[in-house]
Design a protein around this motif. Structure first.
Motif, PDB file in Angstrom:
ATOM      1  N   LYS A 125       0.750  -1.121  -0.049  1.00 38.93           N
ATOM      2  CA  LYS A 125       0.039  -0.070  -0.056  1.00 38.93           C
ATOM      3  C   LYS A 125       0.887   1.351  -0.185  1.00 38.93           C
ATOM      4  O   LYS A 125       0.464   2.223  -0.494  1.00 38.93           O
ATOM      5  CB  LYS A 125      -0.845  -0.072   1.417  1.00 38.93           C
ATOM      6  N   HIS A 126       2.077   1.255   0.652  1.00 39.45           N
ATOM      7  CA  HIS A 126       2.748   2.356   0.633  1.00 39.45           C
ATOM      8  C   HIS A 126       3.734   2.400  -0.715  1.00 39.45           C
ATOM      9  O   HIS A 126       4.960   2.321  -0.590  1.00 39.45           O
ATOM     10  CB  HIS A 126       3.706   2.384   1.844  1.00 39.45           C
ATOM     11  N   VAL A 127       2.960   2.440  -1.729  1.00 37.85           N
ATOM     12  CA  VAL A 127       3.851   2.265  -2.908  1.00 37.85           C
ATOM     13  C   VAL A 127       4.504   3.496  -3.346  1.00 37.85           C
ATOM     14  O   VAL A 127       4.241   4.560  -3.046  1.00 37.85           O
ATOM     15  CB  VAL A 127       2.882   1.754  -4.210  1.00 37.85           C
ATOM     16  N   ALA A 128       5.271   3.369  -4.331  1.00 38.71           N
ATOM     17  CA  ALA A 128       6.168   4.349  -4.810  1.00 38.71           C
ATOM     18  C   ALA A 128       5.381   5.185  -5.707  1.00 38.71           C
ATOM     19  O   ALA A 128       4.372   4.930  -6.199  1.00 38.71           O
ATOM     20  CB  ALA A 128       7.534   3.853  -5.705  1.00 38.71           C
ATOM     21  N   ASN A 129       5.836   6.643  -5.857  1.00 40.56           N
ATOM     22  CA  ASN A 129       5.123   7.345  -6.669  1.00 40.56           C
ATOM     23  C   ASN A 129       5.136   7.065  -8.384  1.00 40.56           C
ATOM     24  O   ASN A 129       4.154   7.302  -9.058  1.00 40.56           O
ATOM     25  CB  ASN A 129       5.882   9.002  -6.613  1.00 40.56           C
ATOM     26  N   ALA A 130       6.125   6.325  -8.536  1.00 43.19           N
ATOM     27  CA  ALA A 130       6.151   5.966 -10.200  1.00 43.19           C
ATOM     28  C   ALA A 130       5.048   4.799 -10.234  1.00 43.19           C
ATOM     29  O   ALA A 130       4.621   4.941 -11.157  1.00 43.19           O
ATOM     30  CB  ALA A 130       7.482   5.115 -10.447  1.00 43.19           C
ATOM     31  N   VAL A 131       4.890   3.802  -9.171  1.00 41.79           N
ATOM     32  CA  VAL A 131       3.712   3.118  -9.499  1.00 41.79           C
ATOM     33  C   VAL A 131       2.538   3.705  -9.282  1.00 41.79           C
ATOM     34  O   VAL A 131       1.593   3.492 -10.074  1.00 41.79           O
ATOM     35  CB  VAL A 131       3.916   2.067  -8.109  1.00 41.79           C
ATOM     36  N   ILE A 132       2.260   4.945  -8.216  1.00 37.08           N
ATOM     37  CA  ILE A 132       0.995   5.632  -8.481  1.00 37.08           C
ATOM     38  C   ILE A 132       0.858   6.380  -9.873  1.00 37.08           C
ATOM     39  O   ILE A 132       0.060   6.234 -10.334  1.00 37.08           O
ATOM     40  CB  ILE A 132       1.231   6.654  -7.327  1.00 37.08           C
ATOM     41  N   ALA A 133       1.976   6.722 -10.090  1.00 38.58           N
ATOM     42  CA  ALA A 133       1.777   7.522 -11.928  1.00 38.58           C
ATOM     43  C   ALA A 133       1.479   6.487 -12.782  1.00 38.58           C
ATOM     44  O   ALA A 133       0.481   6.593 -13.614  1.00 38.58           O
ATOM     45  CB  ALA A 133       3.281   7.817 -12.235  1.00 38.58           C
TER      46      ALA A 133
ATOM     47  N   ILE B 273      -9.185   7.894 -11.842  1.00 40.15           N
ATOM     48  CA  ILE B 273      -7.967   8.091 -11.277  1.00 40.15           C
ATOM     49  C   ILE B 273      -7.791   8.186  -9.951  1.00 40.15           C
ATOM     50  O   ILE B 273      -6.914   7.683  -9.375  1.00 40.15           O
ATOM     51  CB  ILE B 273      -7.097   9.255 -12.182  1.00 40.15           C
ATOM     52  N   VAL B 274      -8.674   9.061  -9.257  1.00 40.73           N
ATOM     53  CA  VAL B 274      -8.428   9.507  -7.977  1.00 40.73           C
ATOM     54  C   VAL B 274      -8.655   8.372  -6.960  1.00 40.73           C
ATOM     55  O   VAL B 274      -8.080   8.046  -6.095  1.00 40.73           O
ATOM     56  CB  VAL B 274      -9.612  10.867  -7.821  1.00 40.73           C
ATOM     57  N   ARG B 275      -9.845   7.349  -7.384  1.00 38.71           N
ATOM     58  CA  ARG B 275     -10.083   6.370  -6.568  1.00 38.71           C
ATOM     59  C   ARG B 275      -8.885   5.385  -6.570  1.00 38.71           C
ATOM     60  O   ARG B 275      -8.621   4.659  -5.774  1.00 38.71           O
ATOM     61  CB  ARG B 275     -11.433   5.724  -7.065  1.00 38.71           C
TER      62      ARG B 275
ATOM     63  N   LEU C 174      -8.875  13.047   0.051  1.00 37.41           N
ATOM     64  CA  LEU C 174      -8.930  13.678  -1.540  1.00 37.41           C
ATOM     65  C   LEU C 174      -7.700  14.660  -1.431  1.00 37.41           C
ATOM     66  O   LEU C 174      -6.960  14.872  -2.372  1.00 37.41           O
ATOM     67  CB  LEU C 174     -10.321  14.504  -1.764  1.00 37.41           C
ATOM     68  N   TYR C 175      -7.425  15.314  -0.353  1.00 40.46           N
ATOM     69  CA  TYR C 175      -6.389  16.415  -0.076  1.00 40.46           C
ATOM     70  C   TYR C 175      -5.206  15.447  -0.200  1.00 40.46           C
ATOM     71  O   TYR C 175      -4.355  15.717  -1.076  1.00 40.46           O
ATOM     72  CB  TYR C 175      -6.491  17.007   1.242  1.00 40.46           C
ATOM     73  N   GLY C 176      -5.084  14.216   0.544  1.00 44.70           N
ATOM     74  CA  GLY C 176      -3.659  13.633   0.278  1.00 44.70           C
ATOM     75  C   GLY C 176      -3.554  12.940  -1.329  1.00 44.70           C
ATOM     76  O   GLY C 176      -2.532  12.930  -1.741  1.00 44.70           O
ATOM     77  N   VAL C 177      -4.567  12.898  -1.878  1.00 37.36           N
ATOM     78  CA  VAL C 177      -4.525  12.058  -3.357  1.00 37.36           C
ATOM     79  C   VAL C 177      -4.026  13.191  -3.941  1.00 37.36           C
ATOM     80  O   VAL C 177      -3.082  12.851  -4.621  1.00 37.36           O
ATOM     81  CB  VAL C 177      -5.930  11.693  -3.671  1.00 37.36           C
ATOM     82  N   LEU C 178      -4.389  14.303  -4.106  1.00 36.88           N
ATOM     83  CA  LEU C 178      -4.270  15.351  -4.803  1.00 36.88           C
ATOM     84  C   LEU C 178      -2.815  16.234  -4.544  1.00 36.88           C
ATOM     85  O   LEU C 178      -2.160  16.493  -5.341  1.00 36.88           O
ATOM     86  CB  LEU C 178      -5.430  16.682  -4.876  1.00 36.88           C
ATOM     87  N   ALA C 179      -2.536  15.899  -3.444  1.00 32.50           N
ATOM     88  CA  ALA C 179      -1.315  16.452  -2.768  1.00 32.50           C
ATOM     89  C   ALA C 179      -0.349  15.434  -3.379  1.00 32.50           C
ATOM     90  O   ALA C 179       0.985  15.900  -3.718  1.00 32.50           O
ATOM     91  CB  ALA C 179      -0.998  16.469  -1.118  1.00 32.50           C
ATOM     92  N   ARG C 180      -0.488  14.231  -3.316  1.00 32.83           N
ATOM     93  CA  ARG C 180       0.419  13.184  -4.042  1.00 32.83           C
ATOM     94  C   ARG C 180       0.466  13.298  -5.535  1.00 32.83           C
ATOM     95  O   ARG C 180       1.748  13.436  -6.095  1.00 32.83           O
ATOM     96  CB  ARG C 180       0.041  11.733  -3.581  1.00 32.83           C
ATOM     97  N   ILE C 181      -0.662  13.578  -6.271  1.00 37.42           N
ATOM     98  CA  ILE C 181      -0.644  13.791  -7.623  1.00 37.42           C
ATOM     99  C   ILE C 181       0.504  15.227  -8.038  1.00 37.42           C
ATOM    100  O   ILE C 181       1.268  15.268  -8.739  1.00 37.42           O
ATOM    101  CB  ILE C 181      -1.862  14.104  -8.229  1.00 37.42           C
TER     102      ILE C 181
ATOM    103  N   LEU D 266     -14.917   9.618  -0.965  1.00 39.72           N
ATOM    104  CA  LEU D 266     -13.988  10.067  -1.668  1.00 39.72           C
ATOM    105  C   LEU D 266     -14.412  10.691  -3.083  1.00 39.72           C
ATOM    106  O   LEU D 266     -14.395  11.756  -3.556  1.00 39.72           O
ATOM    107  CB  LEU D 266     -12.844   9.123  -1.979  1.00 39.72           C
ATOM    108  N   THR D 267     -15.320   9.763  -3.578  1.00 38.40           N
ATOM    109  CA  THR D 267     -15.890  10.309  -5.069  1.00 38.40           C
ATOM    110  C   THR D 267     -16.823  11.492  -4.948  1.00 38.40           C
ATOM    111  O   THR D 267     -16.892  12.224  -5.732  1.00 38.40           O
ATOM    112  CB  THR D 267     -16.808   8.996  -5.545  1.00 38.40           C
ATOM    113  N   GLN D 268     -17.725  11.515  -3.804  1.00 38.99           N
ATOM    114  CA  GLN D 268     -18.554  12.601  -3.488  1.00 38.99           C
ATOM    115  C   GLN D 268     -17.586  13.732  -3.458  1.00 38.99           C
ATOM    116  O   GLN D 268     -17.920  14.886  -3.844  1.00 38.99           O
ATOM    117  CB  GLN D 268     -19.611  12.575  -2.155  1.00 38.99           C
ATOM    118  N   ARG D 269     -16.516  13.778  -2.679  1.00 35.53           N
ATOM    119  CA  ARG D 269     -15.658  15.053  -2.290  1.00 35.53           C
ATOM    120  C   ARG D 269     -15.051  15.303  -3.776  1.00 35.53           C
ATOM    121  O   ARG D 269     -15.046  16.787  -3.730  1.00 35.53           O
ATOM    122  CB  ARG D 269     -14.542  14.691  -1.389  1.00 35.53           C
TER     123      ARG D 269
END
Length: 810
Positions: free
Chosen positions: A313-321, A647-649, A660-667, A702-705
């Motif tokens: 779950k604590h994956v690398a940013n490249a994986v998230i990309a 993509i957010v999910r 959602l803040y955490g997701v967008l901050a990572r993006i 998350l989707t509603q946010r």
């Protein structure tokens, strides 16, 4: 007789009759001094000039005297400005911020005693405010909510004590029997809302800090490449090869001052990959050759590389990309990639007929899609298809009209459906690809429109960007370049305001400038129509129709006329050659001059089009040079991209977070590198700001946010704060009623302040209706909202029309 302040009246030493007959005095001066002598009212020196003008206008020919009644009325008129300022002081001392300057001016206009005291001024204000409260709503409750909403538009929020004071005034205006209950309930509700807002803000701040801390802790645990062979139990060369083959995820790439890039890795993820090494080594020869060939074909089919392994779950940013697919964005649109698409790019200046061929092809197709930049244009596409015998459904951010059995859809670009294949799709105004705010929607539409034949229409500037996108998608492109149907030329000299003729369009770059120019032209008896961004599409269309029909002589507009309106303009005249683009004030670009100026000389109506500049606003050479210039080469050919709900999910799942803040901050921080060779991240400041504020709202998934974060609001009107309040009610299971129209005075008596207030109320309704389409259970009464929208549109258009006629009568 004493004056109002208790002092004896001034004495001239002459009887009234002698003052009146004194030949050394002008008629107005004689009348003034005689009236002062009779009434004993003291006139301040600063009041004399204005008072003499009014008395002079009131005197009949050869007269040298006025009645006391006329004198007092003239003096009251002179003193109204001072009374208005005094009322401002008195109401602000009492924190009555809901009393507007317009209210004060109205109250001052009702006073007939030139010596009115402070209590008298406040008494005069009472009936004015009572009328305003009744105009705001049919009940005390609706009036209170409407007033609070109007104040929030201007950035003012009432305290609980101010809410109670306002409620008390409203209760008195409505003559409530249970005033104490209404006032007490309003104050308790305001206190409860304030506590809830404070709690939301505190929770949001705590969660944001937690997400930032979590990200920083993860980043601090990363190691450099030198550590990878030791952690993985492999050689240096093997590690490099597996990174190139996309087997080892690079957690973060850090640009160095000398231009190099520092790679960092998550040690836990690297260690977790050890069991896969034997398989990787066995498949090195055959599999490596295959992956190398795939890597070379990246530009053809957009990163068709193997997926990095999922290793926790604590994956690398490249994986998230890779999960986000933002660095191989075209692959995200699976339906479009599964089709054998071909693109026809049709470019040309305004008035070159770009849409005609595309709409004909769309109408002859068994199924199709027309995507427009504006809601107004989506309606026009639908009407154009209907004129060709094809009934099409409609989808915009605020409305849906579904035609049963129809296989054609007209929509705004942001509403592009990505999963239902069609034969033909048309995407208009492709030069919007370069727009930092909305460009990502065009990228998504061009990459993802599930059409076998895609027509892309735009100005010549868009050609290199569309070619690049087609290359990333692996789609072939045919190009059609059209010429303007009627000639366009620059005027040889500047144009004075008084020299404007019927059929001219005067271009300014702010609402204030448009309305100032409108007032100046109406002073000269000209009939004027206006178009600017704050007006709804319906009002813009009505104003355009007034101009086209000849009911208005001159059109004054912002660059909102650059797209979406059919206008019969003979000459475009720029009132300024510079504009504020949201970041800086700059000269107009070549494309802007061509796009806006190209509205002149509509084919079939005028032989040619003329583009000019207003006197003292610039040089005709500036216009001529830009009209003759070749398209400016774009500085950047990487299309804008941004995530969608899917993509957010996916990212949220990978980082094990529902923030959602955490997701967008990572993006923003790591998912798409700033130097990615193919794409750049769109300006997501507003969605990020909304996501940040929503962190404190408990009860939305998350989707509603994400849906709330994409809602069209204007934070200049405190739109984000209002949106969070609506979201909090939604999360608490409370239905959100639609905003009302508020106070709509007679159109011929409305001023700029009331017009602007109505425009802001319309924007509230737009946001509410947008949410109602997505959360119908919590945003009920859509019919009421649509009726309020129609009422506001009709009123605004009536104001613009009535004011023109009122000027003409005078």
């Amino acid at each position: 007789m004493n004056t109002p302040n208790g002092s004896p009246p001034p004495s001239t030493g002459l009887p009234d009759a002698e003052l009146i007959r004194d030949p050394s005095l002008s008629p107005a001066r004689a009348a003034l001094e005689a009236a002062v002598a009779r009434t004993g009212i003291i006139i301040a020196p600063r009041e004399e000039t204005a008072l003499l003008r009014r008395i002079s206008r009131a005197l009949t020919p050869d007269a040298r005297n006025i009645s006391d009644e006329v004198f007092r009325a003239a003096l009251c008129a002179v003193r109204r400005k001072r009374w208005t300022s005094r009322l401002m002081d008195l109401t602000r001392r009492e924190s009555r911020i809901w009393v507007s300057r317009e209210d004060m001016e109205r109250a001052a206009g009702t006073i007939t005693d030139p010596g009115a005291s402070d209590p008298a001024l406040l008494i005069a204000l009472d009936p004015v405010m009572s009328d305003r409260f009744h105009e705001l709503g049919a009940t005390p409750r609706t009036a209170l909510e409407a007033m609070k909403a109007d104040l929030l538009d201007t950035g003012r929020v009432l305290s609980a004590a101010q809410t109670a004071r306002l409620a008390e005034e409203i209760a008195e205006a409505f003559d409530l029997t249970d005033r104490a209950g209404f006032v007490g309930g309003a104050q308790q509700e305001a206190e409860k809302r304030a506590r809830a807002e404070a709690s939301i803000e505190h929770t949001a701040r705590t969660r944001r800090e937690s997400e930032e801390r979590r990200l920083k802790e993860w980043e601090s645990s990363l190691v450099r490449f030198q550590e990878v062979p030791r952690l993985l139990h492999c050689s240096h060369r093997e590690a490099l090869r597996w990174i190139a083959e996309n087997r080892l995820p690079v957690a973060r790439r850090v640009s160095q001052p000398e231009g190099q890039e520092l790679w960092e890795f998550d040690p836990a993820e690297i260690i977790a990959l050890r069991p896969l090494l034997p398989e990787w080594r066995r498949g090195t020869s055959e599999g490596g050759d295959r992956k190398e060939r795939q890597g070379r074909g990246r530009d053809r089919r957009d990163n068709q590389l193997p997926e990095p392994p999922a290793v926790g779950k604590h994956v690398a940013n490249a994986v998230i990309a890779r999960v986000a697919a933002l660095d191989r964005y075209a692959a995200h649109f699976r339906t479009a990639r599964a089709l054998d698409r071909r693109i026809t790019l049709v470019t040309g200046p305004t008035n070159s007929g770009k849409s005609h061929t595309a709409l004909d092809a769309l109408a002859h197709a068994e199924s199709g899609l027309a995507l427009a930049p504006l809601r107004l244009l989506a309606h026009e596409f639908r009407e154009a298809l209907a004129a060709r015998g094809v009934e099409a459904s409609l989808a915009t951010g605020e409305e849906r009209f579904i035609i049963p059995d129809s296989r054609h859809l007209a929509a705004t670009v942001e509403m592009c459906p990505f999963r239902n294949p069609v034969d033909v799709a048309v995407i208009d105004e492709a030069q919007m690809l370069f727009d930092a705010d909305r460009g990502a929607a065009w990228t998504a539409a061009i990459m993802g429109a599930p059409a076998r034949h895609l027509y892309i229409l735009g100005a010549p500037d868009c050609i290199p960007m569309v070619r690049r996108i087609a290359e990333l998608c692996g789609d072939p492109v045919d190009e059609i370049s059209l010429e303007r149907k009627s000639p366009l030329r620059a005027a040889s000299s500047t144009v004075r305001l008084t020299d404007l003729r019927s059929g001219d369009a005067l271009i300014a770059f702010s609402r204030r400038e448009v309305l100032d120019l409108r007032a100046a032209l109406m002073e000269h008896g000209r009939r004027v129509a206006v178009v600017y961004g704050a007006l709804s599409p319906e009002v813009r269309r009505a104003e355009a129709q007034r101009f086209n029909s000849g009911a208005a002589d001159i059109l004054i507009a912002t660059d909102a006329i650059g797209m979406g309106l059919n206008l019969s303009i003979r000459r475009v005249v720029f009132a300024s050659l510079r504009k504020f683009d949201g970041r800086q004030t700059r000269d107009l670009s070549v494309q802007e001059v061509k796009q806006i100026g190209g509205r002149a000389g509509r084919y079939g109506k005028h032989e040619d089009g003329i583009v000019a500049v207003l006197a003292d606003a610039g040089s005709p050479k500036f216009i001529r040079d830009r009209l003759n210039a070749h398209p400016e080469p774009p500085e950047e050919l990487r299309p804008y991209v941004q995530p969608d709900a899917e993509i957010v999910r996916a990212i949220a799942t990978e980082i094990d977070s529902d923030s959602l803040y955490g997701v967008l901050a990572r993006i923003r921080r790591a998912v798409l590198r700033h130097d990615d060779p193919n794409y750049r991240l769109a300006d997501m400041e507003q969605p990020f700001a909304i996501a940040s504020a929503l962190e404190g709202v408990v009860g939305l998934d998350l989707t509603q946010r994400w849906t709330y974060a994409m809602c069209p609001v204007d934070d200049r009107d405190n739109g984000i704060r209002r949106l969070v309040g609506w979201a909090a009610d939604h999360a608490a299971g409370i239905r959100v009623p639609p905003p009302g129209t508020g106070r709509l005075p007679p159109a011929d008596k409305a001023g700029r302040e009331e017009l602007e207030r109505a425009e802001k109320r319309h924007k509230r309704l737009v946001a509410w209706r947008w949410l109602a389409l997505r959360f119908s259970d919590f945003y009920p009464d859509r019919e009421e909202a649509e009726e309020s929208t129609r009422k506001l549109n009709d009123w605004i258009e009536s104001v613009l029309r009535q004011q023109s006629r009122a000027r003409k009568r005078h």
